[in-house]
Design a protein around this motif. Sequence first.
Motif, PDB file in Angstrom:
ATOM      1  N   TYR A   1      54.087  39.582  60.722  1.00  0.00           N
ATOM      2  CA  TYR A   1      55.252  38.972  60.084  1.00  0.00           C
ATOM      3  C   TYR A   1      55.195  37.444  60.131  1.00  0.00           C
ATOM      4  N   SER A   2      54.154  36.904  60.708  1.00  0.00           N
ATOM      5  CA  SER A   2      53.964  35.451  60.709  1.00  0.00           C
ATOM      6  C   SER A   2      52.737  35.122  59.868  1.00  0.00           C
ATOM      7  N   ALA A   3      51.561  35.221  60.465  1.00  0.00           N
ATOM      8  CA  ALA A   3      50.329  34.938  59.724  1.00  0.00           C
ATOM      9  C   ALA A   3      50.127  35.925  58.580  1.00  0.00           C
ATOM     10  N   GLY A   4      50.536  37.171  58.780  1.00  0.00           N
ATOM     11  CA  GLY A   4      50.370  38.176  57.730  1.00  0.00           C
ATOM     12  C   GLY A   4      51.156  37.833  56.480  1.00  0.00           C
ATOM     13  N   ILE A   5      52.411  37.482  56.643  1.00  0.00           N
ATOM     14  CA  ILE A   5      53.240  37.104  55.499  1.00  0.00           C
ATOM     15  C   ILE A   5      52.739  35.799  54.884  1.00  0.00           C
ATOM     16  N   ALA A   6      52.345  34.852  55.734  1.00  0.00           N
ATOM     17  CA  ALA A   6      51.822  33.583  55.222  1.00  0.00           C
ATOM     18  C   ALA A   6      50.576  33.816  54.371  1.00  0.00           C
ATOM     19  N   ALA A   7      49.678  34.644  54.853  1.00  0.00           N
ATOM     20  CA  ALA A   7      48.464  34.945  54.099  1.00  0.00           C
ATOM     21  C   ALA A   7      48.792  35.650  52.787  1.00  0.00           C
ATOM     22  N   ALA A   8      49.763  36.562  52.836  1.00  0.00           N
ATOM     23  CA  ALA A   8      50.162  37.276  51.625  1.00  0.00           C
ATOM     24  C   ALA A   8      50.718  36.321  50.575  1.00  0.00           C
ATOM     25  N   LEU A   9      51.487  35.329  51.014  1.00  0.00           N
ATOM     26  CA  LEU A   9      52.036  34.349  50.076  1.00  0.00           C
ATOM     27  C   LEU A   9      50.924  33.531  49.422  1.00  0.00           C
ATOM     28  N   ILE A  10      49.913  33.161  50.210  1.00  0.00           N
ATOM     29  CA  ILE A  10      48.795  32.391  49.660  1.00  0.00           C
ATOM     30  C   ILE A  10      47.998  33.231  48.669  1.00  0.00           C
ATOM     31  N   VAL A  11      47.698  34.476  49.046  1.00  0.00           N
ATOM     32  CA  VAL A  11      46.948  35.364  48.158  1.00  0.00           C
ATOM     33  C   VAL A  11      47.729  35.621  46.874  1.00  0.00           C
ATOM     34  N   ALA A  12      49.033  35.855  47.004  1.00  0.00           N
ATOM     35  CA  ALA A  12      49.865  36.080  45.824  1.00  0.00           C
ATOM     36  C   ALA A  12      49.877  34.856  44.923  1.00  0.00           C
ATOM     37  N   GLY A  13      50.056  33.681  45.528  1.00  0.00           N
ATOM     38  CA  GLY A  13      50.098  32.467  44.733  1.00  0.00           C
ATOM     39  C   GLY A  13      48.826  32.226  43.954  1.00  0.00           C
ATOM     40  N   MET A  14      47.673  32.460  44.594  1.00  0.00           N
ATOM     41  CA  MET A  14      46.399  32.197  43.931  1.00  0.00           C
ATOM     42  C   MET A  14      46.031  33.288  42.929  1.00  0.00           C
ATOM     43  N   SER A  15      46.206  34.552  43.317  1.00  0.00           N
ATOM     44  CA  SER A  15      45.760  35.636  42.442  1.00  0.00           C
ATOM     45  C   SER A  15      46.680  35.845  41.244  1.00  0.00           C
ATOM     46  N   LEU A  16      47.956  35.506  41.373  1.00  0.00           N
ATOM     47  CA  LEU A  16      48.906  35.691  40.275  1.00  0.00           C
ATOM     48  C   LEU A  16      49.066  34.430  39.430  1.00  0.00           C
ATOM     49  N   SER A  17      48.346  33.383  39.753  1.00  0.00           N
ATOM     50  CA  SER A  17      48.503  32.125  39.042  1.00  0.00           C
ATOM     51  C   SER A  17      48.060  32.255  37.585  1.00  0.00           C
ATOM     52  N   SER A  18      48.830  31.643  36.707  1.00  0.00           N
ATOM     53  CA  SER A  18      48.493  31.637  35.280  1.00  0.00           C
ATOM     54  C   SER A  18      47.758  30.366  34.888  1.00  0.00           C
ATOM     55  N   MET A  19      47.472  29.512  35.869  1.00  0.00           N
ATOM     56  CA  MET A  19      46.792  28.253  35.563  1.00  0.00           C
ATOM     57  C   MET A  19      45.395  28.531  35.025  1.00  0.00           C
ATOM     58  N   SER A  20      45.059  27.894  33.923  1.00  0.00           N
ATOM     59  CA  SER A  20      43.715  28.029  33.381  1.00  0.00           C
ATOM     60  C   SER A  20      42.776  27.125  34.168  1.00  0.00           C
ATOM     61  N   SER A  21      41.539  27.545  34.268  1.00  0.00           N
ATOM     62  CA  SER A  21      40.565  26.755  35.022  1.00  0.00           C
ATOM     63  C   SER A  21      39.307  26.566  34.193  1.00  0.00           C
ATOM     64  N   PRO A  22      38.674  25.422  34.307  1.00  0.00           N
ATOM     65  CA  PRO A  22      37.410  25.193  33.588  1.00  0.00           C
ATOM     66  C   PRO A  22      36.286  25.999  34.225  1.00  0.00           C
ATOM     67  N   LYS A  23      36.106  27.237  33.757  1.00  0.00           N
ATOM     68  CA  LYS A  23      35.196  28.159  34.427  1.00  0.00           C
ATOM     69  C   LYS A  23      33.763  27.668  34.483  1.00  0.00           C
ATOM     70  N   GLY A  24      33.409  26.775  33.575  1.00  0.00           N
ATOM     71  CA  GLY A  24      32.043  26.286  33.581  1.00  0.00           C
ATOM     72  C   GLY A  24      31.837  25.099  34.494  1.00  0.00           C
ATOM     73  N   SER A  25      32.906  24.610  35.117  1.00  0.00           N
ATOM     74  CA  SER A  25      32.774  23.411  35.937  1.00  0.00           C
ATOM     75  C   SER A  25      32.054  23.708  37.237  1.00  0.00           C
ATOM     76  N   LEU A  26      31.380  22.690  37.737  1.00  0.00           N
ATOM     77  CA  LEU A  26      30.630  22.840  38.979  1.00  0.00           C
ATOM     78  C   LEU A  26      31.555  23.168  40.134  1.00  0.00           C
ATOM     79  N   PHE A  27      32.751  22.557  40.149  1.00  0.00           N
ATOM     80  CA  PHE A  27      33.695  22.790  41.238  1.00  0.00           C
ATOM     81  C   PHE A  27      34.120  24.249  41.294  1.00  0.00           C
ATOM     82  N   VAL A  28      34.492  24.802  40.135  1.00  0.00           N
ATOM     83  CA  VAL A  28      34.955  26.187  40.101  1.00  0.00           C
ATOM     84  C   VAL A  28      33.822  27.136  40.484  1.00  0.00           C
ATOM     85  N   ARG A  29      32.629  26.875  39.978  1.00  0.00           N
ATOM     86  CA  ARG A  29      31.492  27.728  40.346  1.00  0.00           C
ATOM     87  C   ARG A  29      31.226  27.667  41.845  1.00  0.00           C
ATOM     88  N   GLY A  30      31.411  26.466  42.429  1.00  0.00           N
ATOM     89  CA  GLY A  30      31.226  26.334  43.873  1.00  0.00           C
ATOM     90  C   GLY A  30      32.250  27.103  44.664  1.00  0.00           C
TER      91      GLY A  30
END
Length: 269
Positions: free
Chosen positions: A170-199
């Motif tokens: 209920y501490s680290a578990g919930i915190a991790a879930a919020l981070i995973v949810a934020g990143m995996s559900l994000s609608s932000m487009s990313s430059p998939k061909g960029s070196l940073f994203v590939r890294g």
Amino acid sequence: FRRVLFRSRRLARIVPLYWAATAILVWFVVPYASTKAVVGSLFFAPHIPSEAPLLFVGWTLIFEMFFYAAFAIALLAKQRFTVVAGVSVFLISFSVVLGPAPSTDNPWGPPAASSIAYLADPIIIEFVFGMIIALVYRAGVRLSMWATISLIIAAFIWFAATVPSVPRPYSAGIAAALIVAGMSLSSMSSPKGSLFVRGVLFLGDISYALYCTHLLSFSFVAWTVSKLAISPVGHAWTYFGAMLATGLVIAVGTYLMFEKPTTNFLKRL
């Protein structure tokens, strides 16, 4: 067939590298380990915590394999929501009825219990968070950039406010879930061909190799330093940098030369 395929793919992904890392550990670091400890480690047996698993990070994989078994059985249901609901009810009930009370004494280590009580540790509830996020993702829900950033900020605030006074799920578990949810559900487009994203994606690819080998890498650095009669005292940043660099290099080599080809070969079978 779905259950067999799911289970087989999970085993192909998890087992070979874990077994290889454990074998290296036994050969070079703990050749005096008992047969019971070695066999228990290889087959994810939640017996005496001081003996298994020998590769310390394997204590979390015991829960992972237990979750895969429960999920594979739940795949008998045809509806996605029914599968997740069934597994969630089982894991929560299993933990509440048979598990020890949540503790804040050792939030980052394996449970002190053994056998069934080990598997019923409240940490198993963290898998429920992951399934819920997967359901939301599959439902097509996506978050704006600001919602993603807000969830990540909320995760760090929650973590700072609750650790170590609140039990891990209920501490680290919930915190991790919020981070995973934020990143995996994000609608932000990313430059998939960029070196940073590939890294970043490549870091994700090697994450399991890093997880299984980093303790071996750190041990190798410590052994090398001792052989060279160099004291880490006074060279903390250099020592830390050497551990980080060695860990990453070994993880990359392990992923490219062992994990990826082995996993692909077993999946083709």
